[in-house]
Design an enzyme around this catalytic site. Structure first.
Site, PDB file in Angstrom:
ATOM      1  N   ASP A 244     -10.651 -53.208 -37.386  1.00  0.00           N
ATOM      2  CA  ASP A 244     -10.267 -52.422 -38.324  1.00  0.00           C
ATOM      3  C   ASP A 244     -11.278 -52.826 -39.224  1.00  0.00           C
ATOM      4  O   ASP A 244     -11.726 -54.644 -39.199  1.00  0.00           O
ATOM      5  CB  ASP A 244      -8.843 -52.444 -38.856  1.00  0.00           C
ATOM      6  CG  ASP A 244      -7.980 -51.877 -38.639  1.00  0.00           C
ATOM      7  OD1 ASP A 244      -7.826 -50.431 -39.029  1.00  0.00           O
ATOM      8  OD2 ASP A 244      -6.949 -52.332 -38.866  1.00  0.00           O
TER       9      ASP A 244
ATOM     10  N   MET B 145     -14.155 -52.924 -42.197  1.00  0.00           N
ATOM     11  CA  MET B 145     -14.233 -52.625 -43.447  1.00  0.00           C
ATOM     12  C   MET B 145     -15.344 -53.331 -43.862  1.00  0.00           C
ATOM     13  O   MET B 145     -15.499 -54.553 -43.698  1.00  0.00           O
ATOM     14  CB  MET B 145     -12.755 -52.973 -43.743  1.00  0.00           C
ATOM     15  CG  MET B 145     -11.146 -53.117 -43.223  1.00  0.00           C
ATOM     16  SD  MET B 145     -10.500 -53.393 -44.562  1.00  0.00           S
ATOM     17  CE  MET B 145      -8.845 -52.976 -43.332  1.00  0.00           C
TER      18      MET B 145
HETATM   19  C1  DX5 Z   1      -5.407 -50.584 -42.809  1.00  0.00           C
HETATM   20  C2  DX5 Z   1      -5.890 -50.300 -41.667  1.00  0.00           C
HETATM   21  C3  DX5 Z   1      -4.662 -50.674 -40.181  1.00  0.00           C
HETATM   22  C4  DX5 Z   1      -3.817 -51.592 -41.102  1.00  0.00           C
HETATM   23  C5  DX5 Z   1      -2.586 -51.738 -40.318  1.00  0.00           C
HETATM   24  O1  DX5 Z   1      -6.751 -50.746 -43.355  1.00  0.00           O
HETATM   25  O2  DX5 Z   1      -6.569 -49.512 -40.926  1.00  0.00           O
HETATM   26  O3  DX5 Z   1      -5.327 -50.342 -38.931  1.00  0.00           O
HETATM   27  O4  DX5 Z   1      -4.256 -53.109 -39.880  1.00  0.00           O
HETATM   28  O5  DX5 Z   1      -1.810 -52.718 -40.485  1.00  0.00           O
HETATM   29  P1  DX5 Z   1       0.238 -52.330 -40.538  1.00  0.00           P
HETATM   30  O6  DX5 Z   1       0.281 -52.310 -39.259  1.00  0.00           O
HETATM   31  O7  DX5 Z   1       0.688 -53.583 -40.881  1.00  0.00           O
HETATM   32  O8  DX5 Z   1       0.248 -51.213 -41.942  1.00  0.00           O
HETATM   33 ZN    ZN Z   2      -6.558 -49.156 -39.042  1.00  0.00          ZN
END
Ligand code: DX5
Ligand code: ZN
Length: 227
Positions: free
Chosen positions: A39, A41
């Site tokens: 991920d 960000m």
């Molecule tokens: C949220 C991310 C996800 C996150 C999911 O913005 O894109 O990939 O890590 O985490 P869980 O499974 O804890 O909701």
């Molecule tokens: Zn994600």
């Protein structure tokens, strides 16, 4: 990698130990992860910051399966080559991240990667209807992106519509956010095949107790396959 619609579990390393990514990646793969979800960000498209291309490049040698990079950044295009160089297998961009998603998907494929297009919960299925042939995967977010550990938002109706749009084409449907053994069957029944899970995979485990990751992955897979 050959295309198939069987259930694939993609642990998000957002829930891993940030001081130990190499061993965390090795642990989840040894415990049954099909893909590794990264991920990215930027503190602008989403209110949180994670990894840039040098970090993703450092993960690469540890990933033996498939490195699935989810960009939650805007703009995207200027960074595509850097993530290709970092070794991403799939690069997913958000449709909400800029005015020219079609060009972005072309550029991702042009750089030699699989191209994914992601939709926030507030974006309708119809937004991807003219993009299906440009994409290898549609990512349906089931939380507002930015953080792990949020509550699942039911997007099954959207997943069904996208599954219908895809038809026989070799396009994955990925779900990301709040996936666990309770929610996985809902999205699998609607047509999703790649399930991202962060907290539900890493909860209770560690690199010294990796079997917990294995049990968590197996529980999500069994629940999704039981539909
Ligand atoms: C949220 C991310 C996800 C996150 C999911 O913005 O894109 O990939 O890590 O985490 P869980 O499974 O804890 O909701
Ligand atoms: Zn994600």
């Amino acid at each position: 990698m050959t295309f198939n619609r069987s259930i694939k579990i993609a642990p998000s390393i957002l829930s891993a130990d940030f001081a130990d990514f190499g061993r965390e990646i090795q642990a989840i793969e040894a415990q049954g992860a099909d893909w590794v979800h990264v991920d990215v960000m930027d503190g602008h498209f989403v209110p949180n910051l994670t990894f840039g291309p040098p970090a993703v490049k450092a993960f690469r040698p540890h990933v033996k399966t498939f490195m699935d990079v989810h960009l939650m950044i805007s703009p995207v295009d200027a960074y595509i080559d850097a993530y290709a160089d970092a070794g991403a297998d799939m690069l997913t961009a958000h449709i909400e991240a800029g005015p020219h998603i079609h060009r972005t998907l072309q550029a991702i494929r042009g750089a030699g990667m699989k191209a994914g297009v992601a939709l926030n919960p507030g974006t309708p299925a119809e937004a991807v209807s003219d993009l299906i042939d440009m994409a290898d995967m549609v990512l349906v977010m089931t939380v507002n992106p930015g953080f792990g550990g949020q509550k699942f938002i039911d997007m099954t109706a959207k997943v069904r519509k996208i599954r219908q749009m895809i038809g026989d084409r070799e396009v994955h449907i990925q779900i990301d956010g709040g996936v666990d053994p309770v929610t996985a069957p809902l999205v699998a029944a609607a047509g999703a095949d790649v399930l991202v899970a962060g907290s539900a995979v890493f909860r209770g485990g560690s690199v010294s107790q990796p079997e917990v990751y294995g049990q968590n992955i197996a529980a999500i897979r069994a629940a999704a396959q039981g539909v």
